[in-house]
Structure formats: structure tokens, C-alpha cells
Scaffold this active site. Structure first.
Site, mmCIF file in Angstrom:
data_model
loop_
_atom_site.group_PDB
_atom_site.id
_atom_site.type_symbol
_atom_site.label_atom_id
_atom_site.label_comp_id
_atom_site.label_asym_id
_atom_site.label_seq_id
_atom_site.Cartn_x
_atom_site.Cartn_y
_atom_site.Cartn_z
ATOM 1 N N CYS A 319 4.332 -4.909 19.871
ATOM 2 C CA CYS A 319 3.010 -4.539 19.181
ATOM 3 C C CYS A 319 2.063 -5.758 18.924
ATOM 4 O O CYS A 319 1.016 -5.690 19.370
ATOM 5 C CB CYS A 319 3.064 -3.491 18.281
ATOM 6 N N GLN A 366 11.757 -1.869 26.210
ATOM 7 C CA GLN A 366 10.976 -0.615 25.415
ATOM 8 C C GLN A 366 9.974 -0.053 26.580
ATOM 9 O O GLN A 366 9.358 -1.117 27.151
ATOM 10 C CB GLN A 366 10.629 -0.767 24.279
ATOM 11 N N ASP A 368 7.047 0.651 26.121
ATOM 12 C CA ASP A 368 6.002 0.669 24.936
ATOM 13 C C ASP A 368 4.704 0.995 25.383
ATOM 14 O O ASP A 368 4.218 0.427 26.793
ATOM 15 C CB ASP A 368 6.145 -0.650 24.227
ATOM 16 N N HIS A 370 0.524 1.205 23.447
ATOM 17 C CA HIS A 370 -0.266 1.425 22.405
ATOM 18 C C HIS A 370 -1.851 1.745 22.871
ATOM 19 O O HIS A 370 -2.443 1.427 23.797
ATOM 20 C CB HIS A 370 -0.385 -0.195 21.567
ATOM 21 N N LYS A 450 5.535 9.519 11.908
ATOM 22 C CA LYS A 450 5.886 9.541 13.637
ATOM 23 C C LYS A 450 6.227 10.828 13.758
ATOM 24 O O LYS A 450 6.660 11.764 13.206
ATOM 25 C CB LYS A 450 6.777 8.221 13.859
ATOM 26 N N HIS A 496 1.567 3.831 18.338
ATOM 27 C CA HIS A 496 2.339 3.222 19.216
ATOM 28 C C HIS A 496 3.148 4.489 19.767
ATOM 29 O O HIS A 496 3.356 5.554 19.315
ATOM 30 C CB HIS A 496 3.361 2.475 18.282
#
Length: 623
Positions: A319, A366, A368, A370, A450, A496
Site C-alpha cells: 500500500c 498479493q 492487491d 487500492h 474490513k 484496500h
RNA sequence: GCCGAUGUGGCUCAGUGGUAGAGCACUCGAUUCGUAAUCGAGCGGUCGCGGGUUCAAAUCCCGCCAUCGGCUCCA
């Protein structure tokens, strides 16, 4: 931002006829085991012994470790206690009276438990076989009541434990053949690693021997699907002692599958309005100080390294890099939301004892992303993430989910108002999606609440993969801004999210879900050509070339083995389609096709074969 | 990290103080074969690593590493 829960939750789908009674039965089993242990090993101190999803355990304090042989003896002793059909008697006692009794027995853990019970609560103890034991009759008189040899203490057919219950009425209600002891393990008193380490004996218990057999079969099935075993057998990946624990080597077949997964993932994300990033694997430590990770996450970070008098850090998270990318220029509210995704490899220090195949590793990638957005966009964006998650997971064959909403933990940062805003946005998105969820109070990340999504696999086990987290902490710490309509500088909100969680872990789950028998679109080798004799090699080469040109993953068995052996080898390698080419096929320009799913399909032309395979690939199924 | 178990050729495993074994895989030779194992020969291991005990260690002892079953942890 992925939690790597390394074990699945129980996939236990053996339905008891009376769930409440089954819990009592298991709890009673724990008591019977403790009684057996103290009869066999009188120096052992007892602690707690609850029921579990599949049975029971009891934690003991004993100087010597229990051996597998001890387990057999304990189990035999338990059967004696069961066969003796001893009554189980509940008794409400005065605290002081029980305290004196416990002190007399030298049971420090029980004393601690007793002293922890609030004054207002009634205190109960459960006897097994007291005060009036039913003595057994007949030829199968259990050892329990044998007359002791001279000099030995008289056996005690009585045992009790401080316990809230509930229990069965007699030990005989346990079916002696529906119960086995499974393993010994270390466990800490009160689950606290600073407290004494105890020995935990696990057992499984069911209403009937049939249920026990079903459970044991389930266990076997899970073992058969173990991704570590299949990863070795199918030559997908390895973890090597020479390199270090928790570091994954993807072999060609596994790497091919990963490539397919990544390609799919990239297309899906581009189509869903994401842009892709690549960012470095290490960076100046200051970045991690700014982000708060150095303060909150240090225990899981690898040690820093010094480069030209600067401290650098191997990344445990992606991140901050995406944040820096955002920060690199000034953004208008008109640009938002920005959705940036990266297959970001991270390294986290995990204690050696927790590493587990691909499920819990020290270096992993990951999926991932954002999302930087306006406060009023948060709910829509979360909903869009839920939609994308459903789309992707269902294409990989996972259609059943269990959803958690995790709220503010004790150790956390940020204003209450922000937590409330973020938690409400998640809740609202889940409601709009129409997904049922369970609230996990205090289970959130330190920087925000989350949503966690668990997927159910082919044998009913739940695995945690996807996570969606709202973060107002990083934008704050890095002073992220956008220019609002009125020209003022405002703070964006950051979401996220990861869908697979970790590619390694998701891959492991795929292996276990399919038991290595992958659908055609994922199979590392889709088709293997088996020449009956060397005379068909040229023809096989031609067919392979044609199929490869069309994008199929094809190989030729080059072993020179007889057909039967080639078929056996292909079956063991779980190759979905094999095509025999012999004299006949060469003459007729066909393939004799055999699939794992449907067996012998007979003679097909290459074009027909391609059609069949394309169809199966399109529906992500099998031939 | 903690408790317990395990570590022997590429893989699966046997070998408990006296010259390292098997099957599969691999290589070579023979066979050219029709839907789950053709036959024969050969290659291959400082027995996880490091110390110690012993005339002698895969085997006994100590330390470490990794794996397995758990505990703890899992942002």
C-alpha cells in the site's frame, strides 16, 4: 492487506441426529479421558477439556510427554470406563468446600479456574462413578475394578472435575467404537504463550461408529487432496530447505497455471476499470515509519538492511507504494475514483512453526489493489469490489461464500467518526449486495474495518481469501489530497482489497479444491498425444504443432513405453485429455480420444477435438 | 518462537553399533507394442547440517536447520 489464515475451517458435514446431545457426549468424553489419564498417570494435573467441532480435547500438565503408546493405553482405559457404565452426577457445591477439596488434590489449575468464577455464579462439579459406582458384572469385568495386587493402591472408580457441564447421564451412553484419540500437541495454559505449556490430547467422538467412519473418511479425503502432496506428485512447486522455509519455487507446470491465473486476473481488472502498477520490492525504511507499519507491524517485517547509510526495508505490504504513486501528482475530484491494482510480492517474517505449504509462507504475491475515492463514492466502490470478487471467484469454481464484517480492534488508530463512517459504508455495501454476513467485533485492521470473504471448497471446507478494507489512516499519514469542486484541498478515502488474497495460497486452495484434477482452462497440460509405436511420431508431431498453433497446451509422450503404460502415466499426471495415435489414426487422419472425465470418446478429427476442447474451456469445465 | 514427532539416492520407503538396500524414476540394450505397469542391465546416497562418544555411528549423545501435528500469531 491479506490475512493468511492457514487452515480451513472445518468442513464437517456429518449431521448429528441430536446436536445438543453430541456436544454433551464430547464433553463427557473429555472427562472420561481425563479420568483415564489420572488413573494411568496419577502425577498428571488436569486443566480444561472442552468439546470441539469434531470431538474433544483435554489439556494436561505432566512432566513426561505422552507417547503414541500412552494414547493407546488411555484409549483402552477410556473404553473400560465407558463399558463400566458409570453414572455421571452433577452436584452444586459451596465454593469453600470445593476449594478445600481441590487444594487437597493439588490441582493448581482447577484452583485458578475456581477463583476466576464470579461470586454470584453457582459452582458445580461433575462426578464420574461417585458416590455410588455401579459395579460391572459378567466375564468382561473391566480392569478398573480388578482387585489390586498387594502393595498397590486400590483403584478408584470415582473421579470428579469442576465443570459447568452439561454432560451425559452415564459413561455407557458413549459408544466405545465411535470414539478415538487422535494426537498429542503442545498447548499453553489459557492460550497464553508466557504461561506453562501443557499437553493437549485430541480425540474425536460421534454418536455412532458409522459417523466416526464417515469422519475418518473425510480426513482421508482431505489428506488425498493435500496441496503439498499433489504439488510434489504433479510437479507444480517446491519449497526447499536449501533456500529456506516458506519460500516458494514455482515449477514449469505450476508457473503455467499461475500465468493463466494472472492473465485472467489482469483482463478482469482492466475490464472493471482498474489500472495496473508495478512498484519496488524494497524501499527506504522512512516510508514504513510514515505508514505506521514499522510501529504496528514490525514483528512481521524482515530486518532492515543498510544501503549507503540509509535503512532499507523489504516490503511486507504494497500500500505505501500505491500511496506514493498517488501522491506524485495533484489529483482533481474529477479523476476519482482511481483504481490501481498490482500483483505485488511481499515478504513477511513468519515464525518457523507456523509455515504451512503454500498456505502460510514468508514470500508471496498479493492480488492487491487500492481505490482512492471521494467519501460519497465509498459505498458504490465497495459494492463494485464485491461484484468483481463474486465474478472472479465463481469463474474459479467457488460459488458459496461466508462473509465477515470486522470492526474496530483494541489496538487501532483513527477517530471514532471515521471508524463509524467506514464501518457503515461496508455494511451498506453488503446490504446492497444482498449478502448475509456475520459481524466480528474487534476483528478489524488497526487502520480500519474490513469485510472478509471465505469460500467453500468441493469438500465443504471454508478458506479465507478476499478482504476489503476501508482506510482513512494512510491518506492521513501521507497527507493525500485531491482538489475539490470549490478548489479546496480534501482528503480521499482509500479502499484496500485483494480477491485471491495471496496467489500462492489461492493456488494451494485450487489444488485442494480440484484434487489436482483441474478444469481444462487451468490444466497445465491439456492434451497428451500417445503414439502407439515410433512409426506414428511424425503424425503426432504434426497434430501437436497444429494444436499448439491454436493455443492449446499439448505434449507428446516421448517415453517409448507401451500404450498401457503411457495411459497409466498420463492418468497419474491427471492430464485431462489423451489422444492415442496408432496406425489406424494415421491412416484415417484422426485421434482416438480418452478423457479423465468421460473415458473413451472414440475417433475424432483434429478439428472435432479442438471444438470439444474449446467448448470445455469456454465454460471453464471439463471435456 | 513453544511442545511432540520426523529427516536414508529425483520420488516413496526398509535398514537400532560392524562393508548403505528395495520399488518407481533416469540411462542403455532388446521388444514396435492399441486404452492404467514389456523384459534385462546400468547409473545414482559424505544417511538434513555441525560437534561428541566409540576400535567402529544412518543407528547412541549434544547443538542447529527443515518438514509434519498442534499451540501462539495471522494487520
Amino acid at each position: 492487506m491479506v490475512s493468511q489464515l492457514s487452515r480451513p475451517s472445518s468442513g464437517d458435514r456429518i449431521a448429528p441426529s441430536d446436536p445438543q446431545r453430541l456436544l454433551r457426549l464430547r464433553h463427557t468424553c473429555a472427562h472420561v479421558m481425563a479420568m483415564a489419564v489420572q488413573r494411568l498417570f496419577p502425577q498428571t494435573r488436569v486443566t480444561i477439556g472442552p468439546w470441539t467441532e469434531t470431538g474433544f480435547y483435554y489439556d494436561f500438565d505432566r512432566a513426561d510427554p505422552f507417547t503414541p503408546d500412552d494414547l493407546s493405553r488411555i484409549e483402552a482405559e477410556m473404553r473400560q470406563i465407558i463399558r463400566a457404565n458409570l453414572p455421571i452426577i452433577r452436584e452444586t457445591v459451596e465454593r469453600d468446600e470445593l476449594r478445600a477439596a481441590i487444594v487437597q488434590l493439588h490441582e493448581p489449575y482447577k484452583l485458578e479456574i475456581l477463583d476466576g468464577i464470579p461470586a454470584a455464579e453457582p459452582i458445580t462439579r461433575y462426578y464420574i462413578g461417585c458416590p455410588d459406582p455401579v459395579l460391572p458384572q459378567g466375564p468382561e469385568s473391566p480392569s478398573l475394578f480388578d482387585i489390586p495386587a498387594p502393595g498397590e493402591p486400590a483403584p478408584v472408580a470415582c473421579w470428579w472435575d469442576l465443570c459447568a457441564g452439561p454432560h451425559l447421564n452415564t459413561t455407557g451412553e458413549i459408544h466405545p467404537d465411535a470414539m478415538v484419540l487422535e494426537s498429542v500437541a503442545g498447548a499453553y495454559w489459557r492460550g497464553d504463550e508466557t504461561k506453562p505449556q501443557l499437553q493437549r490430547i485430541y480425540g474425536t467422538a460421534w454418536e455412532t461408529p458409522e459417523q466416526l467412519q464417515a469422519y475418518l473418511q473425510q480426513k482421508e479425503e482431505a489428506k488425498r487432496r493435500d496441496h503439498r502432496k499433489l504439488g510434489q506428485e504433479l510437479d507444480l512447486f517446491s519449497i526447499q530447505e536449501d533456500a529456506g522455509g516458506g519460500l516458494v519455487f514455482w515449477h514449469p507446470k505450476g508457473a503455467r497455471m499461475r500465468l493463466l491465473i494472472e492473465d485472467y486476473w489482469r483482463s478482469a481488472h482492466l475490464a472493471a476499470g482498474y489500472e495496473l502498477l508495478y512498484t519496488p520490492h524494497i524501499a527506504n525504511l522512512d516510508l514504513w515509519k510514515t505508514s505506521g507499519h514499522f510501529e504496528f507491524y514490525r514483528d512481521n517485517m524482515f530486518d532492515q538492511m543498510e544501503i549507503e547509510a540509509q535503512q532499507y526495508q523489504l516490503r511486507p505490504m504494497n500500500c505505501p507504494f500505491h500511496v506514493l504513486t498517488y501522491q506524485h501528482q495533484l489529483h482533481s475530484y474529477r479523476e476519482l475514483p482511481l483504481r490501481w491494482a498490482e500483483l505485488g510480492t511481499v515478504y513477511r517474517y513468519e515464525r518457523s512453526g507456523v509455515l504451512h505449504g503454500l498456505m502460510r509462507v514468508r514470500g508471496f504475491t498479493q492480488d492487491d489493489a487500492h481505490v482512492f475515492c471521494l467519501p460519497e463514492q465509498v459505498s458504490d466502490e465497495i459494492l463494485a469490489v464485491l461484484d468483481l470478487t463474486e465474478q472472479i471467484l465463481s469463474d474459479f469454481g467457488f460459488a458459496e461464500y461466508e462473509v465477515n464484517l470486522s470492526t474496530r480492534p483494541a489496538k487501532s488508530v483513527g477517530a471514532d467518526a471515521m471508524w463509524e463512517l467506514a464501518t457503515n459504508a461496508l455494511r451498506q455495501a453488503l446490504d446492497r449486495k444482498g449478502w448475509a454476513y456475520v459481524t466480528d467485533e474487534g476483528g478489524g485492521a488497526f487502520y480500519g474495518p474490513k469485510i472478509d470473504i471465505k469460500i467453500r471448497d468441493a469438500i465443504g471446507r471454508l478458506w479465507q481469501c478476499s478482504t476489503i478494507q476501508v482506510d482513512f489512516n494512510l491518506p492521513e499519514r501521507f497527507d493525500l489530497q485531491y482538489v475539490a469542486a470549490d478548489g479546496s484541498r480534501q482528503r480521499p478515502i482509500m479502499i484496500h482489497r485483494a480477491i485471491f488474497g495471496s496467489l500462492e495460497r489461492f493456488f494451494g486452495i485450487l489444488v485442494e479444491n480440484y484434487a489436482g484434477d483441474f478444469p481444462l482452462w487451468l490444466a497445465p497440460v491439456q492434451l497428451r498425444l500417445l503414439p502407439v509405436s515410433d512409426d506414428q511420431r511424425d503424425y503426432a508431431n504434426g497434430v501437436a504443432h497444429t494444436l499448439k498453433q491454436s493455443g492449446f497446451r499439448v505434449e507428446i509422450d516421448a517415453s517409448g513405453d507401451r500404450l498401457g503404460k503411457q495411459i497409466r502415466t498420463a492418468e497419474l499426471a491427471k492430464i485431462p485429455v489423451v489422444a492415442v495415435v496408432g496406425k489406424r489414426e494415421v491412416e484415417q487422419q484422426t485421434l482416438s480420444v480418452r478423457t479423465r472425465q468421460s473415458g473413451d470418446l472414440g475417433a475424432l478429427t483434429v478439428a472435432e477435438m479442438q471444438g470439444r476442447m474449446e467448448e470445455a474451456i469456454a465454460e471453464r469445465g471439463r471435456v
